[in-house]
Scaffold this motif. Structure first.
Motif, PDB file in Angstrom:
ATOM      1  N   ILE A 231       9.812 -50.138 -24.775  1.00 47.58           N
ATOM      2  CA  ILE A 231       9.600 -49.820 -23.358  1.00 47.58           C
ATOM      3  C   ILE A 231       8.535 -50.693 -22.717  1.00 47.58           C
ATOM      4  O   ILE A 231       8.303 -50.599 -21.527  1.00 47.58           O
ATOM      5  CB  ILE A 231       9.210 -48.328 -23.164  1.00 47.58           C
ATOM      6  N   GLY A 232       7.878 -51.521 -23.478  1.00 48.07           N
ATOM      7  CA  GLY A 232       6.884 -52.369 -22.834  1.00 48.07           C
ATOM      8  C   GLY A 232       6.348 -53.410 -23.790  1.00 48.07           C
ATOM      9  O   GLY A 232       6.345 -53.213 -25.000  1.00 48.07           O
ATOM     10  N   VAL A 239       5.403 -51.734 -27.094  1.00 51.16           N
ATOM     11  CA  VAL A 239       5.326 -50.277 -27.020  1.00 51.16           C
ATOM     12  C   VAL A 239       6.749 -49.729 -27.092  1.00 51.16           C
ATOM     13  O   VAL A 239       7.640 -50.223 -26.405  1.00 51.16           O
ATOM     14  CB  VAL A 239       4.625 -49.822 -25.721  1.00 51.16           C
ATOM     15  N   ALA A 250       5.185 -42.159 -27.444  1.00 45.60           N
ATOM     16  CA  ALA A 250       5.099 -43.620 -27.301  1.00 45.60           C
ATOM     17  C   ALA A 250       4.392 -44.175 -28.534  1.00 45.60           C
ATOM     18  O   ALA A 250       3.376 -43.635 -28.962  1.00 45.60           O
ATOM     19  CB  ALA A 250       4.320 -43.973 -26.041  1.00 45.60           C
ATOM     20  N   MET A 300       1.112 -42.143 -29.041  1.00 47.63           N
ATOM     21  CA  MET A 300       0.559 -41.568 -27.810  1.00 47.63           C
ATOM     22  C   MET A 300       1.590 -40.685 -27.121  1.00 47.63           C
ATOM     23  O   MET A 300       2.764 -40.723 -27.443  1.00 47.63           O
ATOM     24  CB  MET A 300       0.218 -42.707 -26.823  1.00 47.63           C
ATOM     25  N   ASP A 310       4.744 -50.535 -12.947  1.00 46.68           N
ATOM     26  CA  ASP A 310       6.204 -50.335 -12.954  1.00 46.68           C
ATOM     27  C   ASP A 310       6.594 -49.409 -11.800  1.00 46.68           C
ATOM     28  O   ASP A 310       7.557 -49.658 -11.076  1.00 46.68           O
ATOM     29  CB  ASP A 310       6.682 -49.658 -14.258  1.00 46.68           C
ATOM     30  N   ASP A 371      -4.639 -47.702 -22.821  1.00 45.69           N
ATOM     31  CA  ASP A 371      -5.050 -49.001 -23.346  1.00 45.69           C
ATOM     32  C   ASP A 371      -6.575 -49.148 -23.463  1.00 45.69           C
ATOM     33  O   ASP A 371      -7.207 -49.866 -22.686  1.00 45.69           O
ATOM     34  CB  ASP A 371      -4.469 -50.117 -22.476  1.00 45.69           C
TER      35      ASP A 371
HETATM   36  P1  ADP Z   1      -1.150 -53.655 -24.319  1.00 43.05           P
HETATM   37  O1  ADP Z   1      -2.446 -53.295 -24.956  1.00 43.05           O
HETATM   38  O2  ADP Z   1      -0.312 -54.462 -25.248  1.00 43.05           O
HETATM   39  O3  ADP Z   1      -1.315 -54.199 -22.938  1.00 43.05           O
HETATM   40  P2  ADP Z   1      -0.379 -51.123 -23.186  1.00 43.05           P
HETATM   41  O4  ADP Z   1      -0.880 -49.872 -23.856  1.00 43.05           O
HETATM   42  O5  ADP Z   1      -1.093 -51.515 -21.946  1.00 43.05           O
HETATM   43  O6  ADP Z   1      -0.328 -52.291 -24.223  1.00 43.05           O
HETATM   44  O7  ADP Z   1       1.178 -50.937 -22.892  1.00 43.05           O
HETATM   45  C1  ADP Z   1       2.021 -51.964 -22.429  1.00 43.05           C
HETATM   46  C2  ADP Z   1       3.096 -51.390 -21.516  1.00 43.05           C
HETATM   47  O8  ADP Z   1       3.904 -50.422 -22.229  1.00 43.05           O
HETATM   48  C3  ADP Z   1       2.541 -50.617 -20.322  1.00 43.05           C
HETATM   49  O9  ADP Z   1       2.257 -51.482 -19.247  1.00 43.05           O
HETATM   50  C4  ADP Z   1       3.655 -49.633 -20.012  1.00 43.05           C
HETATM   51  O10 ADP Z   1       4.667 -50.253 -19.218  1.00 43.05           O
HETATM   52  C5  ADP Z   1       4.237 -49.320 -21.382  1.00 43.05           C
HETATM   53  N1  ADP Z   1       3.605 -48.110 -21.943  1.00 43.05           N
HETATM   54  C6  ADP Z   1       2.458 -48.074 -22.651  1.00 43.05           C
HETATM   55  N2  ADP Z   1       2.150 -46.826 -23.034  1.00 43.05           N
HETATM   56  C7  ADP Z   1       3.135 -46.034 -22.555  1.00 43.05           C
HETATM   57  C8  ADP Z   1       3.381 -44.611 -22.608  1.00 43.05           C
HETATM   58  N3  ADP Z   1       2.531 -43.792 -23.234  1.00 43.05           N
HETATM   59  N4  ADP Z   1       4.482 -44.127 -21.998  1.00 43.05           N
HETATM   60  C9  ADP Z   1       5.323 -44.973 -21.357  1.00 43.05           C
HETATM   61  N5  ADP Z   1       5.149 -46.305 -21.265  1.00 43.05           N
HETATM   62  C10 ADP Z   1       4.061 -46.847 -21.860  1.00 43.05           C
END
Ligand code: ADP
Ligand code: MG
Length: 530
Positions: A231-232, A239, A250, A300, A310, A371
């Motif tokens: 999803i990311g 993620v 997640a 998480m 998003d 994050d």
């Molecule tokens: P990174 O440390 O790699 O930047 P993030 O924790 O910021 O990782 O997550 C990257 C992307 O994944 C986020 O911008 C979001 O789109 C998606 N994402 C992260 N955590 C979740 C969550 N708990 N539920 C849904 N989407 C998530």
């Protein structure tokens, strides 16, 4: 209930021998709870990198777990997280006695390298080995197995039949097969407790200051998760949406070169009281070593709306929705920034990577901050700033002028909070652009979209923010709208050049609350206006 908690209460004298890891042993049994010593460590998130040990104190202790999984027998050793949690996981016993469950054995103990060897045979294996072979015994084994196989075949066909009637489930399976990278081993199934995640979290409420599951349970939960879809993608890995029983969660999978970010996030969630509706909820961390590749997971709460970034792409907002998004995110920031003194308290935390991609939108239209891989902590008692071992920096687009001109004083904790507030001002600007007034709205744009390239360099940002002292433009329509006009003043007080002149997160939250309480901002049902 988890078998991990089934401990034998017999006290024995711990047997001391040579460590199989070839490490020196310290045989001194200390009496003070704070005396330091080492535990064998294999693999666990609190291992000292590239060493086979971790440091602990007598008040906390060592653990070993031997567990039968679908991949074979897994042995993990390490140091307890803190005194209260460790005692809970060991049910108050640190007597170096193994539990004797058929699939899992746990031992907690409290002297140097007490967890280094003497892993017992798991009982189920022993029983099979000791069986004598005779005809009646063969029948006793074969008949139940035959019945079991028939039952499995029936369940399989019933399940397949049900699957055919549910196109959505078939789709899930297809996605799973196509998207799961080989190295993640597909669906991970082992013995699964019957508890839901919420029940497990509730049980752990009494267990000390961390905000996730009791840490011995974390690995077991992680091994029962199926990864469903990616999803990311962030800077530190990917993620995934995962399933534990019927619950979505997640799973952030860090690449092994970003161990420092995983460690930092794990550390922060396990040592600080971070259960707050404005902070992304945490369940567990897991480190496993399979096929000589280290997998680092952070588990998480899952939010289907994804990040604020998003969400803003496709959603326009009325005043109340805009203010609720900003207020909830500000509440999360206040909780991070605030030190809570006392036994069950928390350190002050500065996030250092505030941006719309690191804020998630929950299904109730409120935000939570995620994050924490770059976070720094501070406690007033010893005036110590803990920067972690991460030498990464925040996202350049959101960097405050004092980071870009390198005048930030890292000895002064308030400076990190001021950096967060600058970035938070940019985030509120992104949100406010999506608020509809008199039928008008601005497209989603990231801050400085019109003056720097899509992946700006440090020097690109320095030129714009420090040398030219530019900030994102405030659209004209905002000045003729009472709420957006006040928002623009709030935003500008966050991103002002002088860090000390910026608002505190608490002031931001209070100001937005005042705006939310203005009479014209109470939502009129079924219209998109206040
Ligand atoms: P990174 O440390 O790699 O930047 P993030 O924790 O910021 O990782 O997550 C990257 C992307 O994944 C986020 O911008 C979001 O789109 C998606 N994402 C992260 N955590 C979740 C969550 N708990 N539920 C849904 N989407 C998530
Ligand atoms: Mg991120």
């Amino acid at each position: 209930m988890f078998r991990v908690f089934l401990l034998v209460y017999t006290i024995t004298t711990p047997a001391l021998g040579l460590s199989p890891l070839g490490l020196d042993r310290n045989f001194t049994m200390s009496t003070a709870e704070t005396d330091e010593y080492q535990c064998a460590c294999l693999p666990s998130f609190n291992c000292i990198p590239e060493k086979h040990y971790c440091n602990t104190t007598r008040g906390v202790g060592c653990y070993s777990i031997k567990e039968r999984t679908s991949f074979g027998v897994d042995v993990r050793r390490g140091c307890g997280m803190d005194n209260q949690k460790h005692l809970m996981n060991c049910q108050g016993k640190r007597d170096n006695v193994w539990t004797d469950g058929p699939d899992i054995a746990v031992r907690c103990c409290s002297y140097s390298f007490c967890n280094a060897d003497n892993d017992p045979e798991l009982k189920a294996t022993k029983v099979v080995e000791e069986m004598t072979f005779n005809m009646s015994m063969l029948m006793a084994v074969l008949v139940p197995i035959g019945v079991l196989i028939i039952a499995v075949i029936i369940v399989f066909f019933v399940f397949r039949h049900l699957q055919k009637q549910r196109p959505e489930s078939r789709e899930n399976l297809r996605v799973r097969e196509e998207l799961l990278p080989q190295e993640y081993g597909g669906i991970r199934v082992t013995q699964v407790g019957d508890s839901t995640l919420q029940e497990l979290i509730d049980e752990s409420c009494t267990s000390g200051s961390g905000s996730g599951l009791p840490f011995l349970v974390q690995a077991t939960v992680a091994r029962s998760i199926s990864l469903i879809e990616c999803i990311g993608k962030g800077r530190y890995g990917s993620v995934w949406r995962g399933r534990y029983h019927d619950e979505n969660l997640a799973v952030k999978i860090f690449s092994s070169r970003d161990e420092a970010s995983w460690l930092r996030e794990t550390e922060i969630y396990n040592t600080c009281l971070l259960r707050h509706e404005g902070i992304l909820g945490y369940y567990a961390s897991d480190m496993t070593s399979r096929n000589s590749c280290t997998q680092l997971w952070l588990i998480m709460h899952y939010h289907e709306n994804g990040s604020l970034y998003d969400y803003l792409q496709s959603t326009t907002l009325d005043w109340e929705e805009m203010l609720r998004l900003c207020h909830s995110a500000a509440a999360g920031l206040v909780h991070l920034h605030t030190e809570i003194v006392g036994n069950q308290g928390k350190a002050a935390i500065a996030h250092r990577d505030i941006k719309s991609k690191n804020i998630l939108v929950k299904s109730n239209g409120l935000c939570c901050i995620g994050d924490l891989g770059l976070a720094v902590t501070h406690t007033q008692e010893n005036n110590k700033i803990d920067l972690g071992r991460n030498n990464k920096v925040g996202t350049k687009r959101y960097m405050a002028p004092e980071l870009l001109d390198e005048t930030l004083n890292p000895e002064y904790f308030e400076a990190f909070k001021q950096v967060d507030v600058y970035a938070f001002g940019l985030v509120m600007w992104e949100v406010a652009r999506r608020c509809v007034t008199e039928g008008m709205v601005d497209d989603y744009k990231p801050p400085f979209w019109d003056v720097v390239p899509s992946d700006p360099s440090f020097d690109d940002m320095k030129k714009v923010v420090v040398i030219d002292q530019q900030r994102p433009a405030i659209p004209n329509r905002w000045s003729s709208d009472t709420i957006l006009h006040q928002m623009s003043r709030l935003i500008q007080e966050c991103w002002t050049n002088n860090p000390k002149a910026r608002l505190t997160s608490l002031r931001i939250k209070k100001t937005i609350n005042q705006l939310l309480n203005q009479p014209q901002c109470k939502k009129v049902k079924d219209t998109n206006k206040c």
